[in-house]
Design a protein around this motif. Sequence first.
Motif, PDB file in Angstrom:
ATOM      1  N   SER A   1       0.827  -1.205   0.000  1.00  0.00           N
ATOM      2  CA  SER A   1       0.000   0.000   0.000  1.00  0.00           C
ATOM      3  C   SER A   1       0.864   1.259   0.000  1.00  0.00           C
ATOM      4  O   SER A   1       0.372   2.355  -0.250  1.00  0.00           O
ATOM      5  N   GLY A   2       2.150   1.082   0.289  1.00  0.00           N
ATOM      6  CA  GLY A   2       3.042   2.237   0.328  1.00  0.00           C
ATOM      7  C   GLY A   2       3.105   2.904   1.685  1.00  0.00           C
ATOM      8  O   GLY A   2       3.856   3.864   1.876  1.00  0.00           O
TER       9      GLY A   2
ATOM     10  N   TYR B   1      11.397   6.334   1.294  1.00  0.00           N
ATOM     11  CA  TYR B   1      12.025   6.544  -0.015  1.00  0.00           C
ATOM     12  C   TYR B   1      12.660   5.248  -0.526  1.00  0.00           C
ATOM     13  O   TYR B   1      12.416   4.845  -1.672  1.00  0.00           O
ATOM     14  N   TYR B   2      13.454   4.604   0.312  1.00  0.00           N
ATOM     15  CA  TYR B   2      14.130   3.404  -0.163  1.00  0.00           C
ATOM     16  C   TYR B   2      13.180   2.217  -0.304  1.00  0.00           C
ATOM     17  O   TYR B   2      13.343   1.383  -1.206  1.00  0.00           O
TER      18      TYR B   2
ATOM     19  N   GLU C   1      21.909  10.198  -5.585  1.00  0.00           N
ATOM     20  CA  GLU C   1      21.356   8.924  -5.134  1.00  0.00           C
ATOM     21  C   GLU C   1      20.053   9.062  -4.355  1.00  0.00           C
ATOM     22  O   GLU C   1      19.213   8.173  -4.386  1.00  0.00           O
ATOM     23  N   TYR C   2      19.919  10.173  -3.626  1.00  0.00           N
ATOM     24  CA  TYR C   2      18.715  10.378  -2.812  1.00  0.00           C
ATOM     25  C   TYR C   2      17.969  11.569  -3.408  1.00  0.00           C
ATOM     26  O   TYR C   2      18.249  12.728  -3.086  1.00  0.00           O
ATOM     27  N   THR C   3      17.036  11.271  -4.283  1.00  0.00           N
ATOM     28  CA  THR C   3      16.397  12.327  -5.077  1.00  0.00           C
ATOM     29  C   THR C   3      15.209  12.995  -4.390  1.00  0.00           C
ATOM     30  O   THR C   3      14.671  13.971  -4.904  1.00  0.00           O
ATOM     31  N   GLN C   4      14.792  12.471  -3.249  1.00  0.00           N
ATOM     32  CA  GLN C   4      13.693  13.113  -2.523  1.00  0.00           C
ATOM     33  C   GLN C   4      14.188  14.389  -1.856  1.00  0.00           C
ATOM     34  O   GLN C   4      15.311  14.447  -1.345  1.00  0.00           O
ATOM     35  N   GLN C   5      13.369  15.415  -1.847  1.00  0.00           N
ATOM     36  CA  GLN C   5      13.751  16.704  -1.278  1.00  0.00           C
ATOM     37  C   GLN C   5      13.958  16.602   0.227  1.00  0.00           C
ATOM     38  O   GLN C   5      13.192  15.971   0.940  1.00  0.00           O
ATOM     39  N   VAL C   6      15.025  17.254   0.692  1.00  0.00           N
ATOM     40  CA  VAL C   6      15.363  17.264   2.108  1.00  0.00           C
ATOM     41  C   VAL C   6      15.181  18.675   2.651  1.00  0.00           C
ATOM     42  O   VAL C   6      15.573  19.652   2.003  1.00  0.00           O
ATOM     43  N   ASP C   7      14.592  18.786   3.823  1.00  0.00           N
ATOM     44  CA  ASP C   7      14.396  20.082   4.472  1.00  0.00           C
ATOM     45  C   ASP C   7      15.769  20.735   4.673  1.00  0.00           C
ATOM     46  O   ASP C   7      16.616  20.209   5.411  1.00  0.00           O
ATOM     47  N   PRO C   8      16.030  21.886   4.021  1.00  0.00           N
ATOM     48  CA  PRO C   8      17.352  22.517   4.125  1.00  0.00           C
ATOM     49  C   PRO C   8      17.711  22.935   5.543  1.00  0.00           C
ATOM     50  O   PRO C   8      18.900  23.005   5.888  1.00  0.00           O
ATOM     51  N   GLU C   9      16.714  23.223   6.374  1.00  0.00           N
ATOM     52  CA  GLU C   9      16.996  23.607   7.755  1.00  0.00           C
ATOM     53  C   GLU C   9      17.503  22.430   8.574  1.00  0.00           C
ATOM     54  O   GLU C   9      18.356  22.585   9.441  1.00  0.00           O
TER      55      GLU C   9
END
Length: 273
Positions: free
Chosen positions: A200-201, A267-268, A247-255
């Motif tokens: 189901s994700g 993600y993985y 390798e990790y294309t999901q956006q990461v909170d810059p803060e």
Amino acid sequence: MNREFDGEQPKMRILLVEDDAMEREKLLACLEQAPDVKVIDWTGSMSEALHLTEVQRPDAIILDIRLDEGDGVSFLYHLKELDMIRRPYILATTWTSDKATIRSILDNGVGFVQVKSQPGYQEKGPEMVLSTLRRMRPYFGFVDKPQGTQVNTSGMTVLDPDSAMRRRIAEKLGRINVKIGTVGHTYLVESILIASKNKSGVVDMENEIYPELMNKYRVTKWSIERIMRDRIEKTWKKTAVEILEQEYTQQVDPEKGKPELKEFISYYASLFR
């Protein structure tokens, strides 16, 4: 396996896992003089010992139960998770003579326990350890155990369907330098494996992932969460930004500068459904 030979017989390739500097130096002095021994490395860290075991594939390990980082009992549990065809022979050293502790480590893969408090150990401890390894060497082969297998109720050996997936997940994590052999690496691989089975994700940390890891490794939820978060943080600190972005294309909170634990697992897991 590439080995150095002493005459016609290959040398015993030994990994020394001992955090006490004085004990370590005495053992090294004895082992390095032995013509039938090659000390491939030494460490006082559980996670580094796991990594060295997987990479160097020693014939035998001299394992102190008390360590700077981690402990010998936990090392034995995590050693079971390594994908190894041939397991090393393990000689454990400990100051305790507690019967329950000794029974536990014997039941979890230790071949011999050398109690440091026994008479004569302070004077001849390294020689006693080496003598035991030499006596047991003909039986090293009996600790071989195919990995990635299970035994069904009929007694026949069958393949573990998850072993290949674990290797694929570990390979993917290796691309961002999640340190293999660490407890955090093991927990992350298992968490991603569990989450990937939920078609189901949904990544259910509270009802699926934490309970399964707590049951498997006999540790607390807090410990599991802390160790996995710490491993992600260390990975983001030491790995080049270019590699992480590739390798990790999901956006990461810059803060925050690193992904949250749940989003990392999600993600993985999505890559392996």
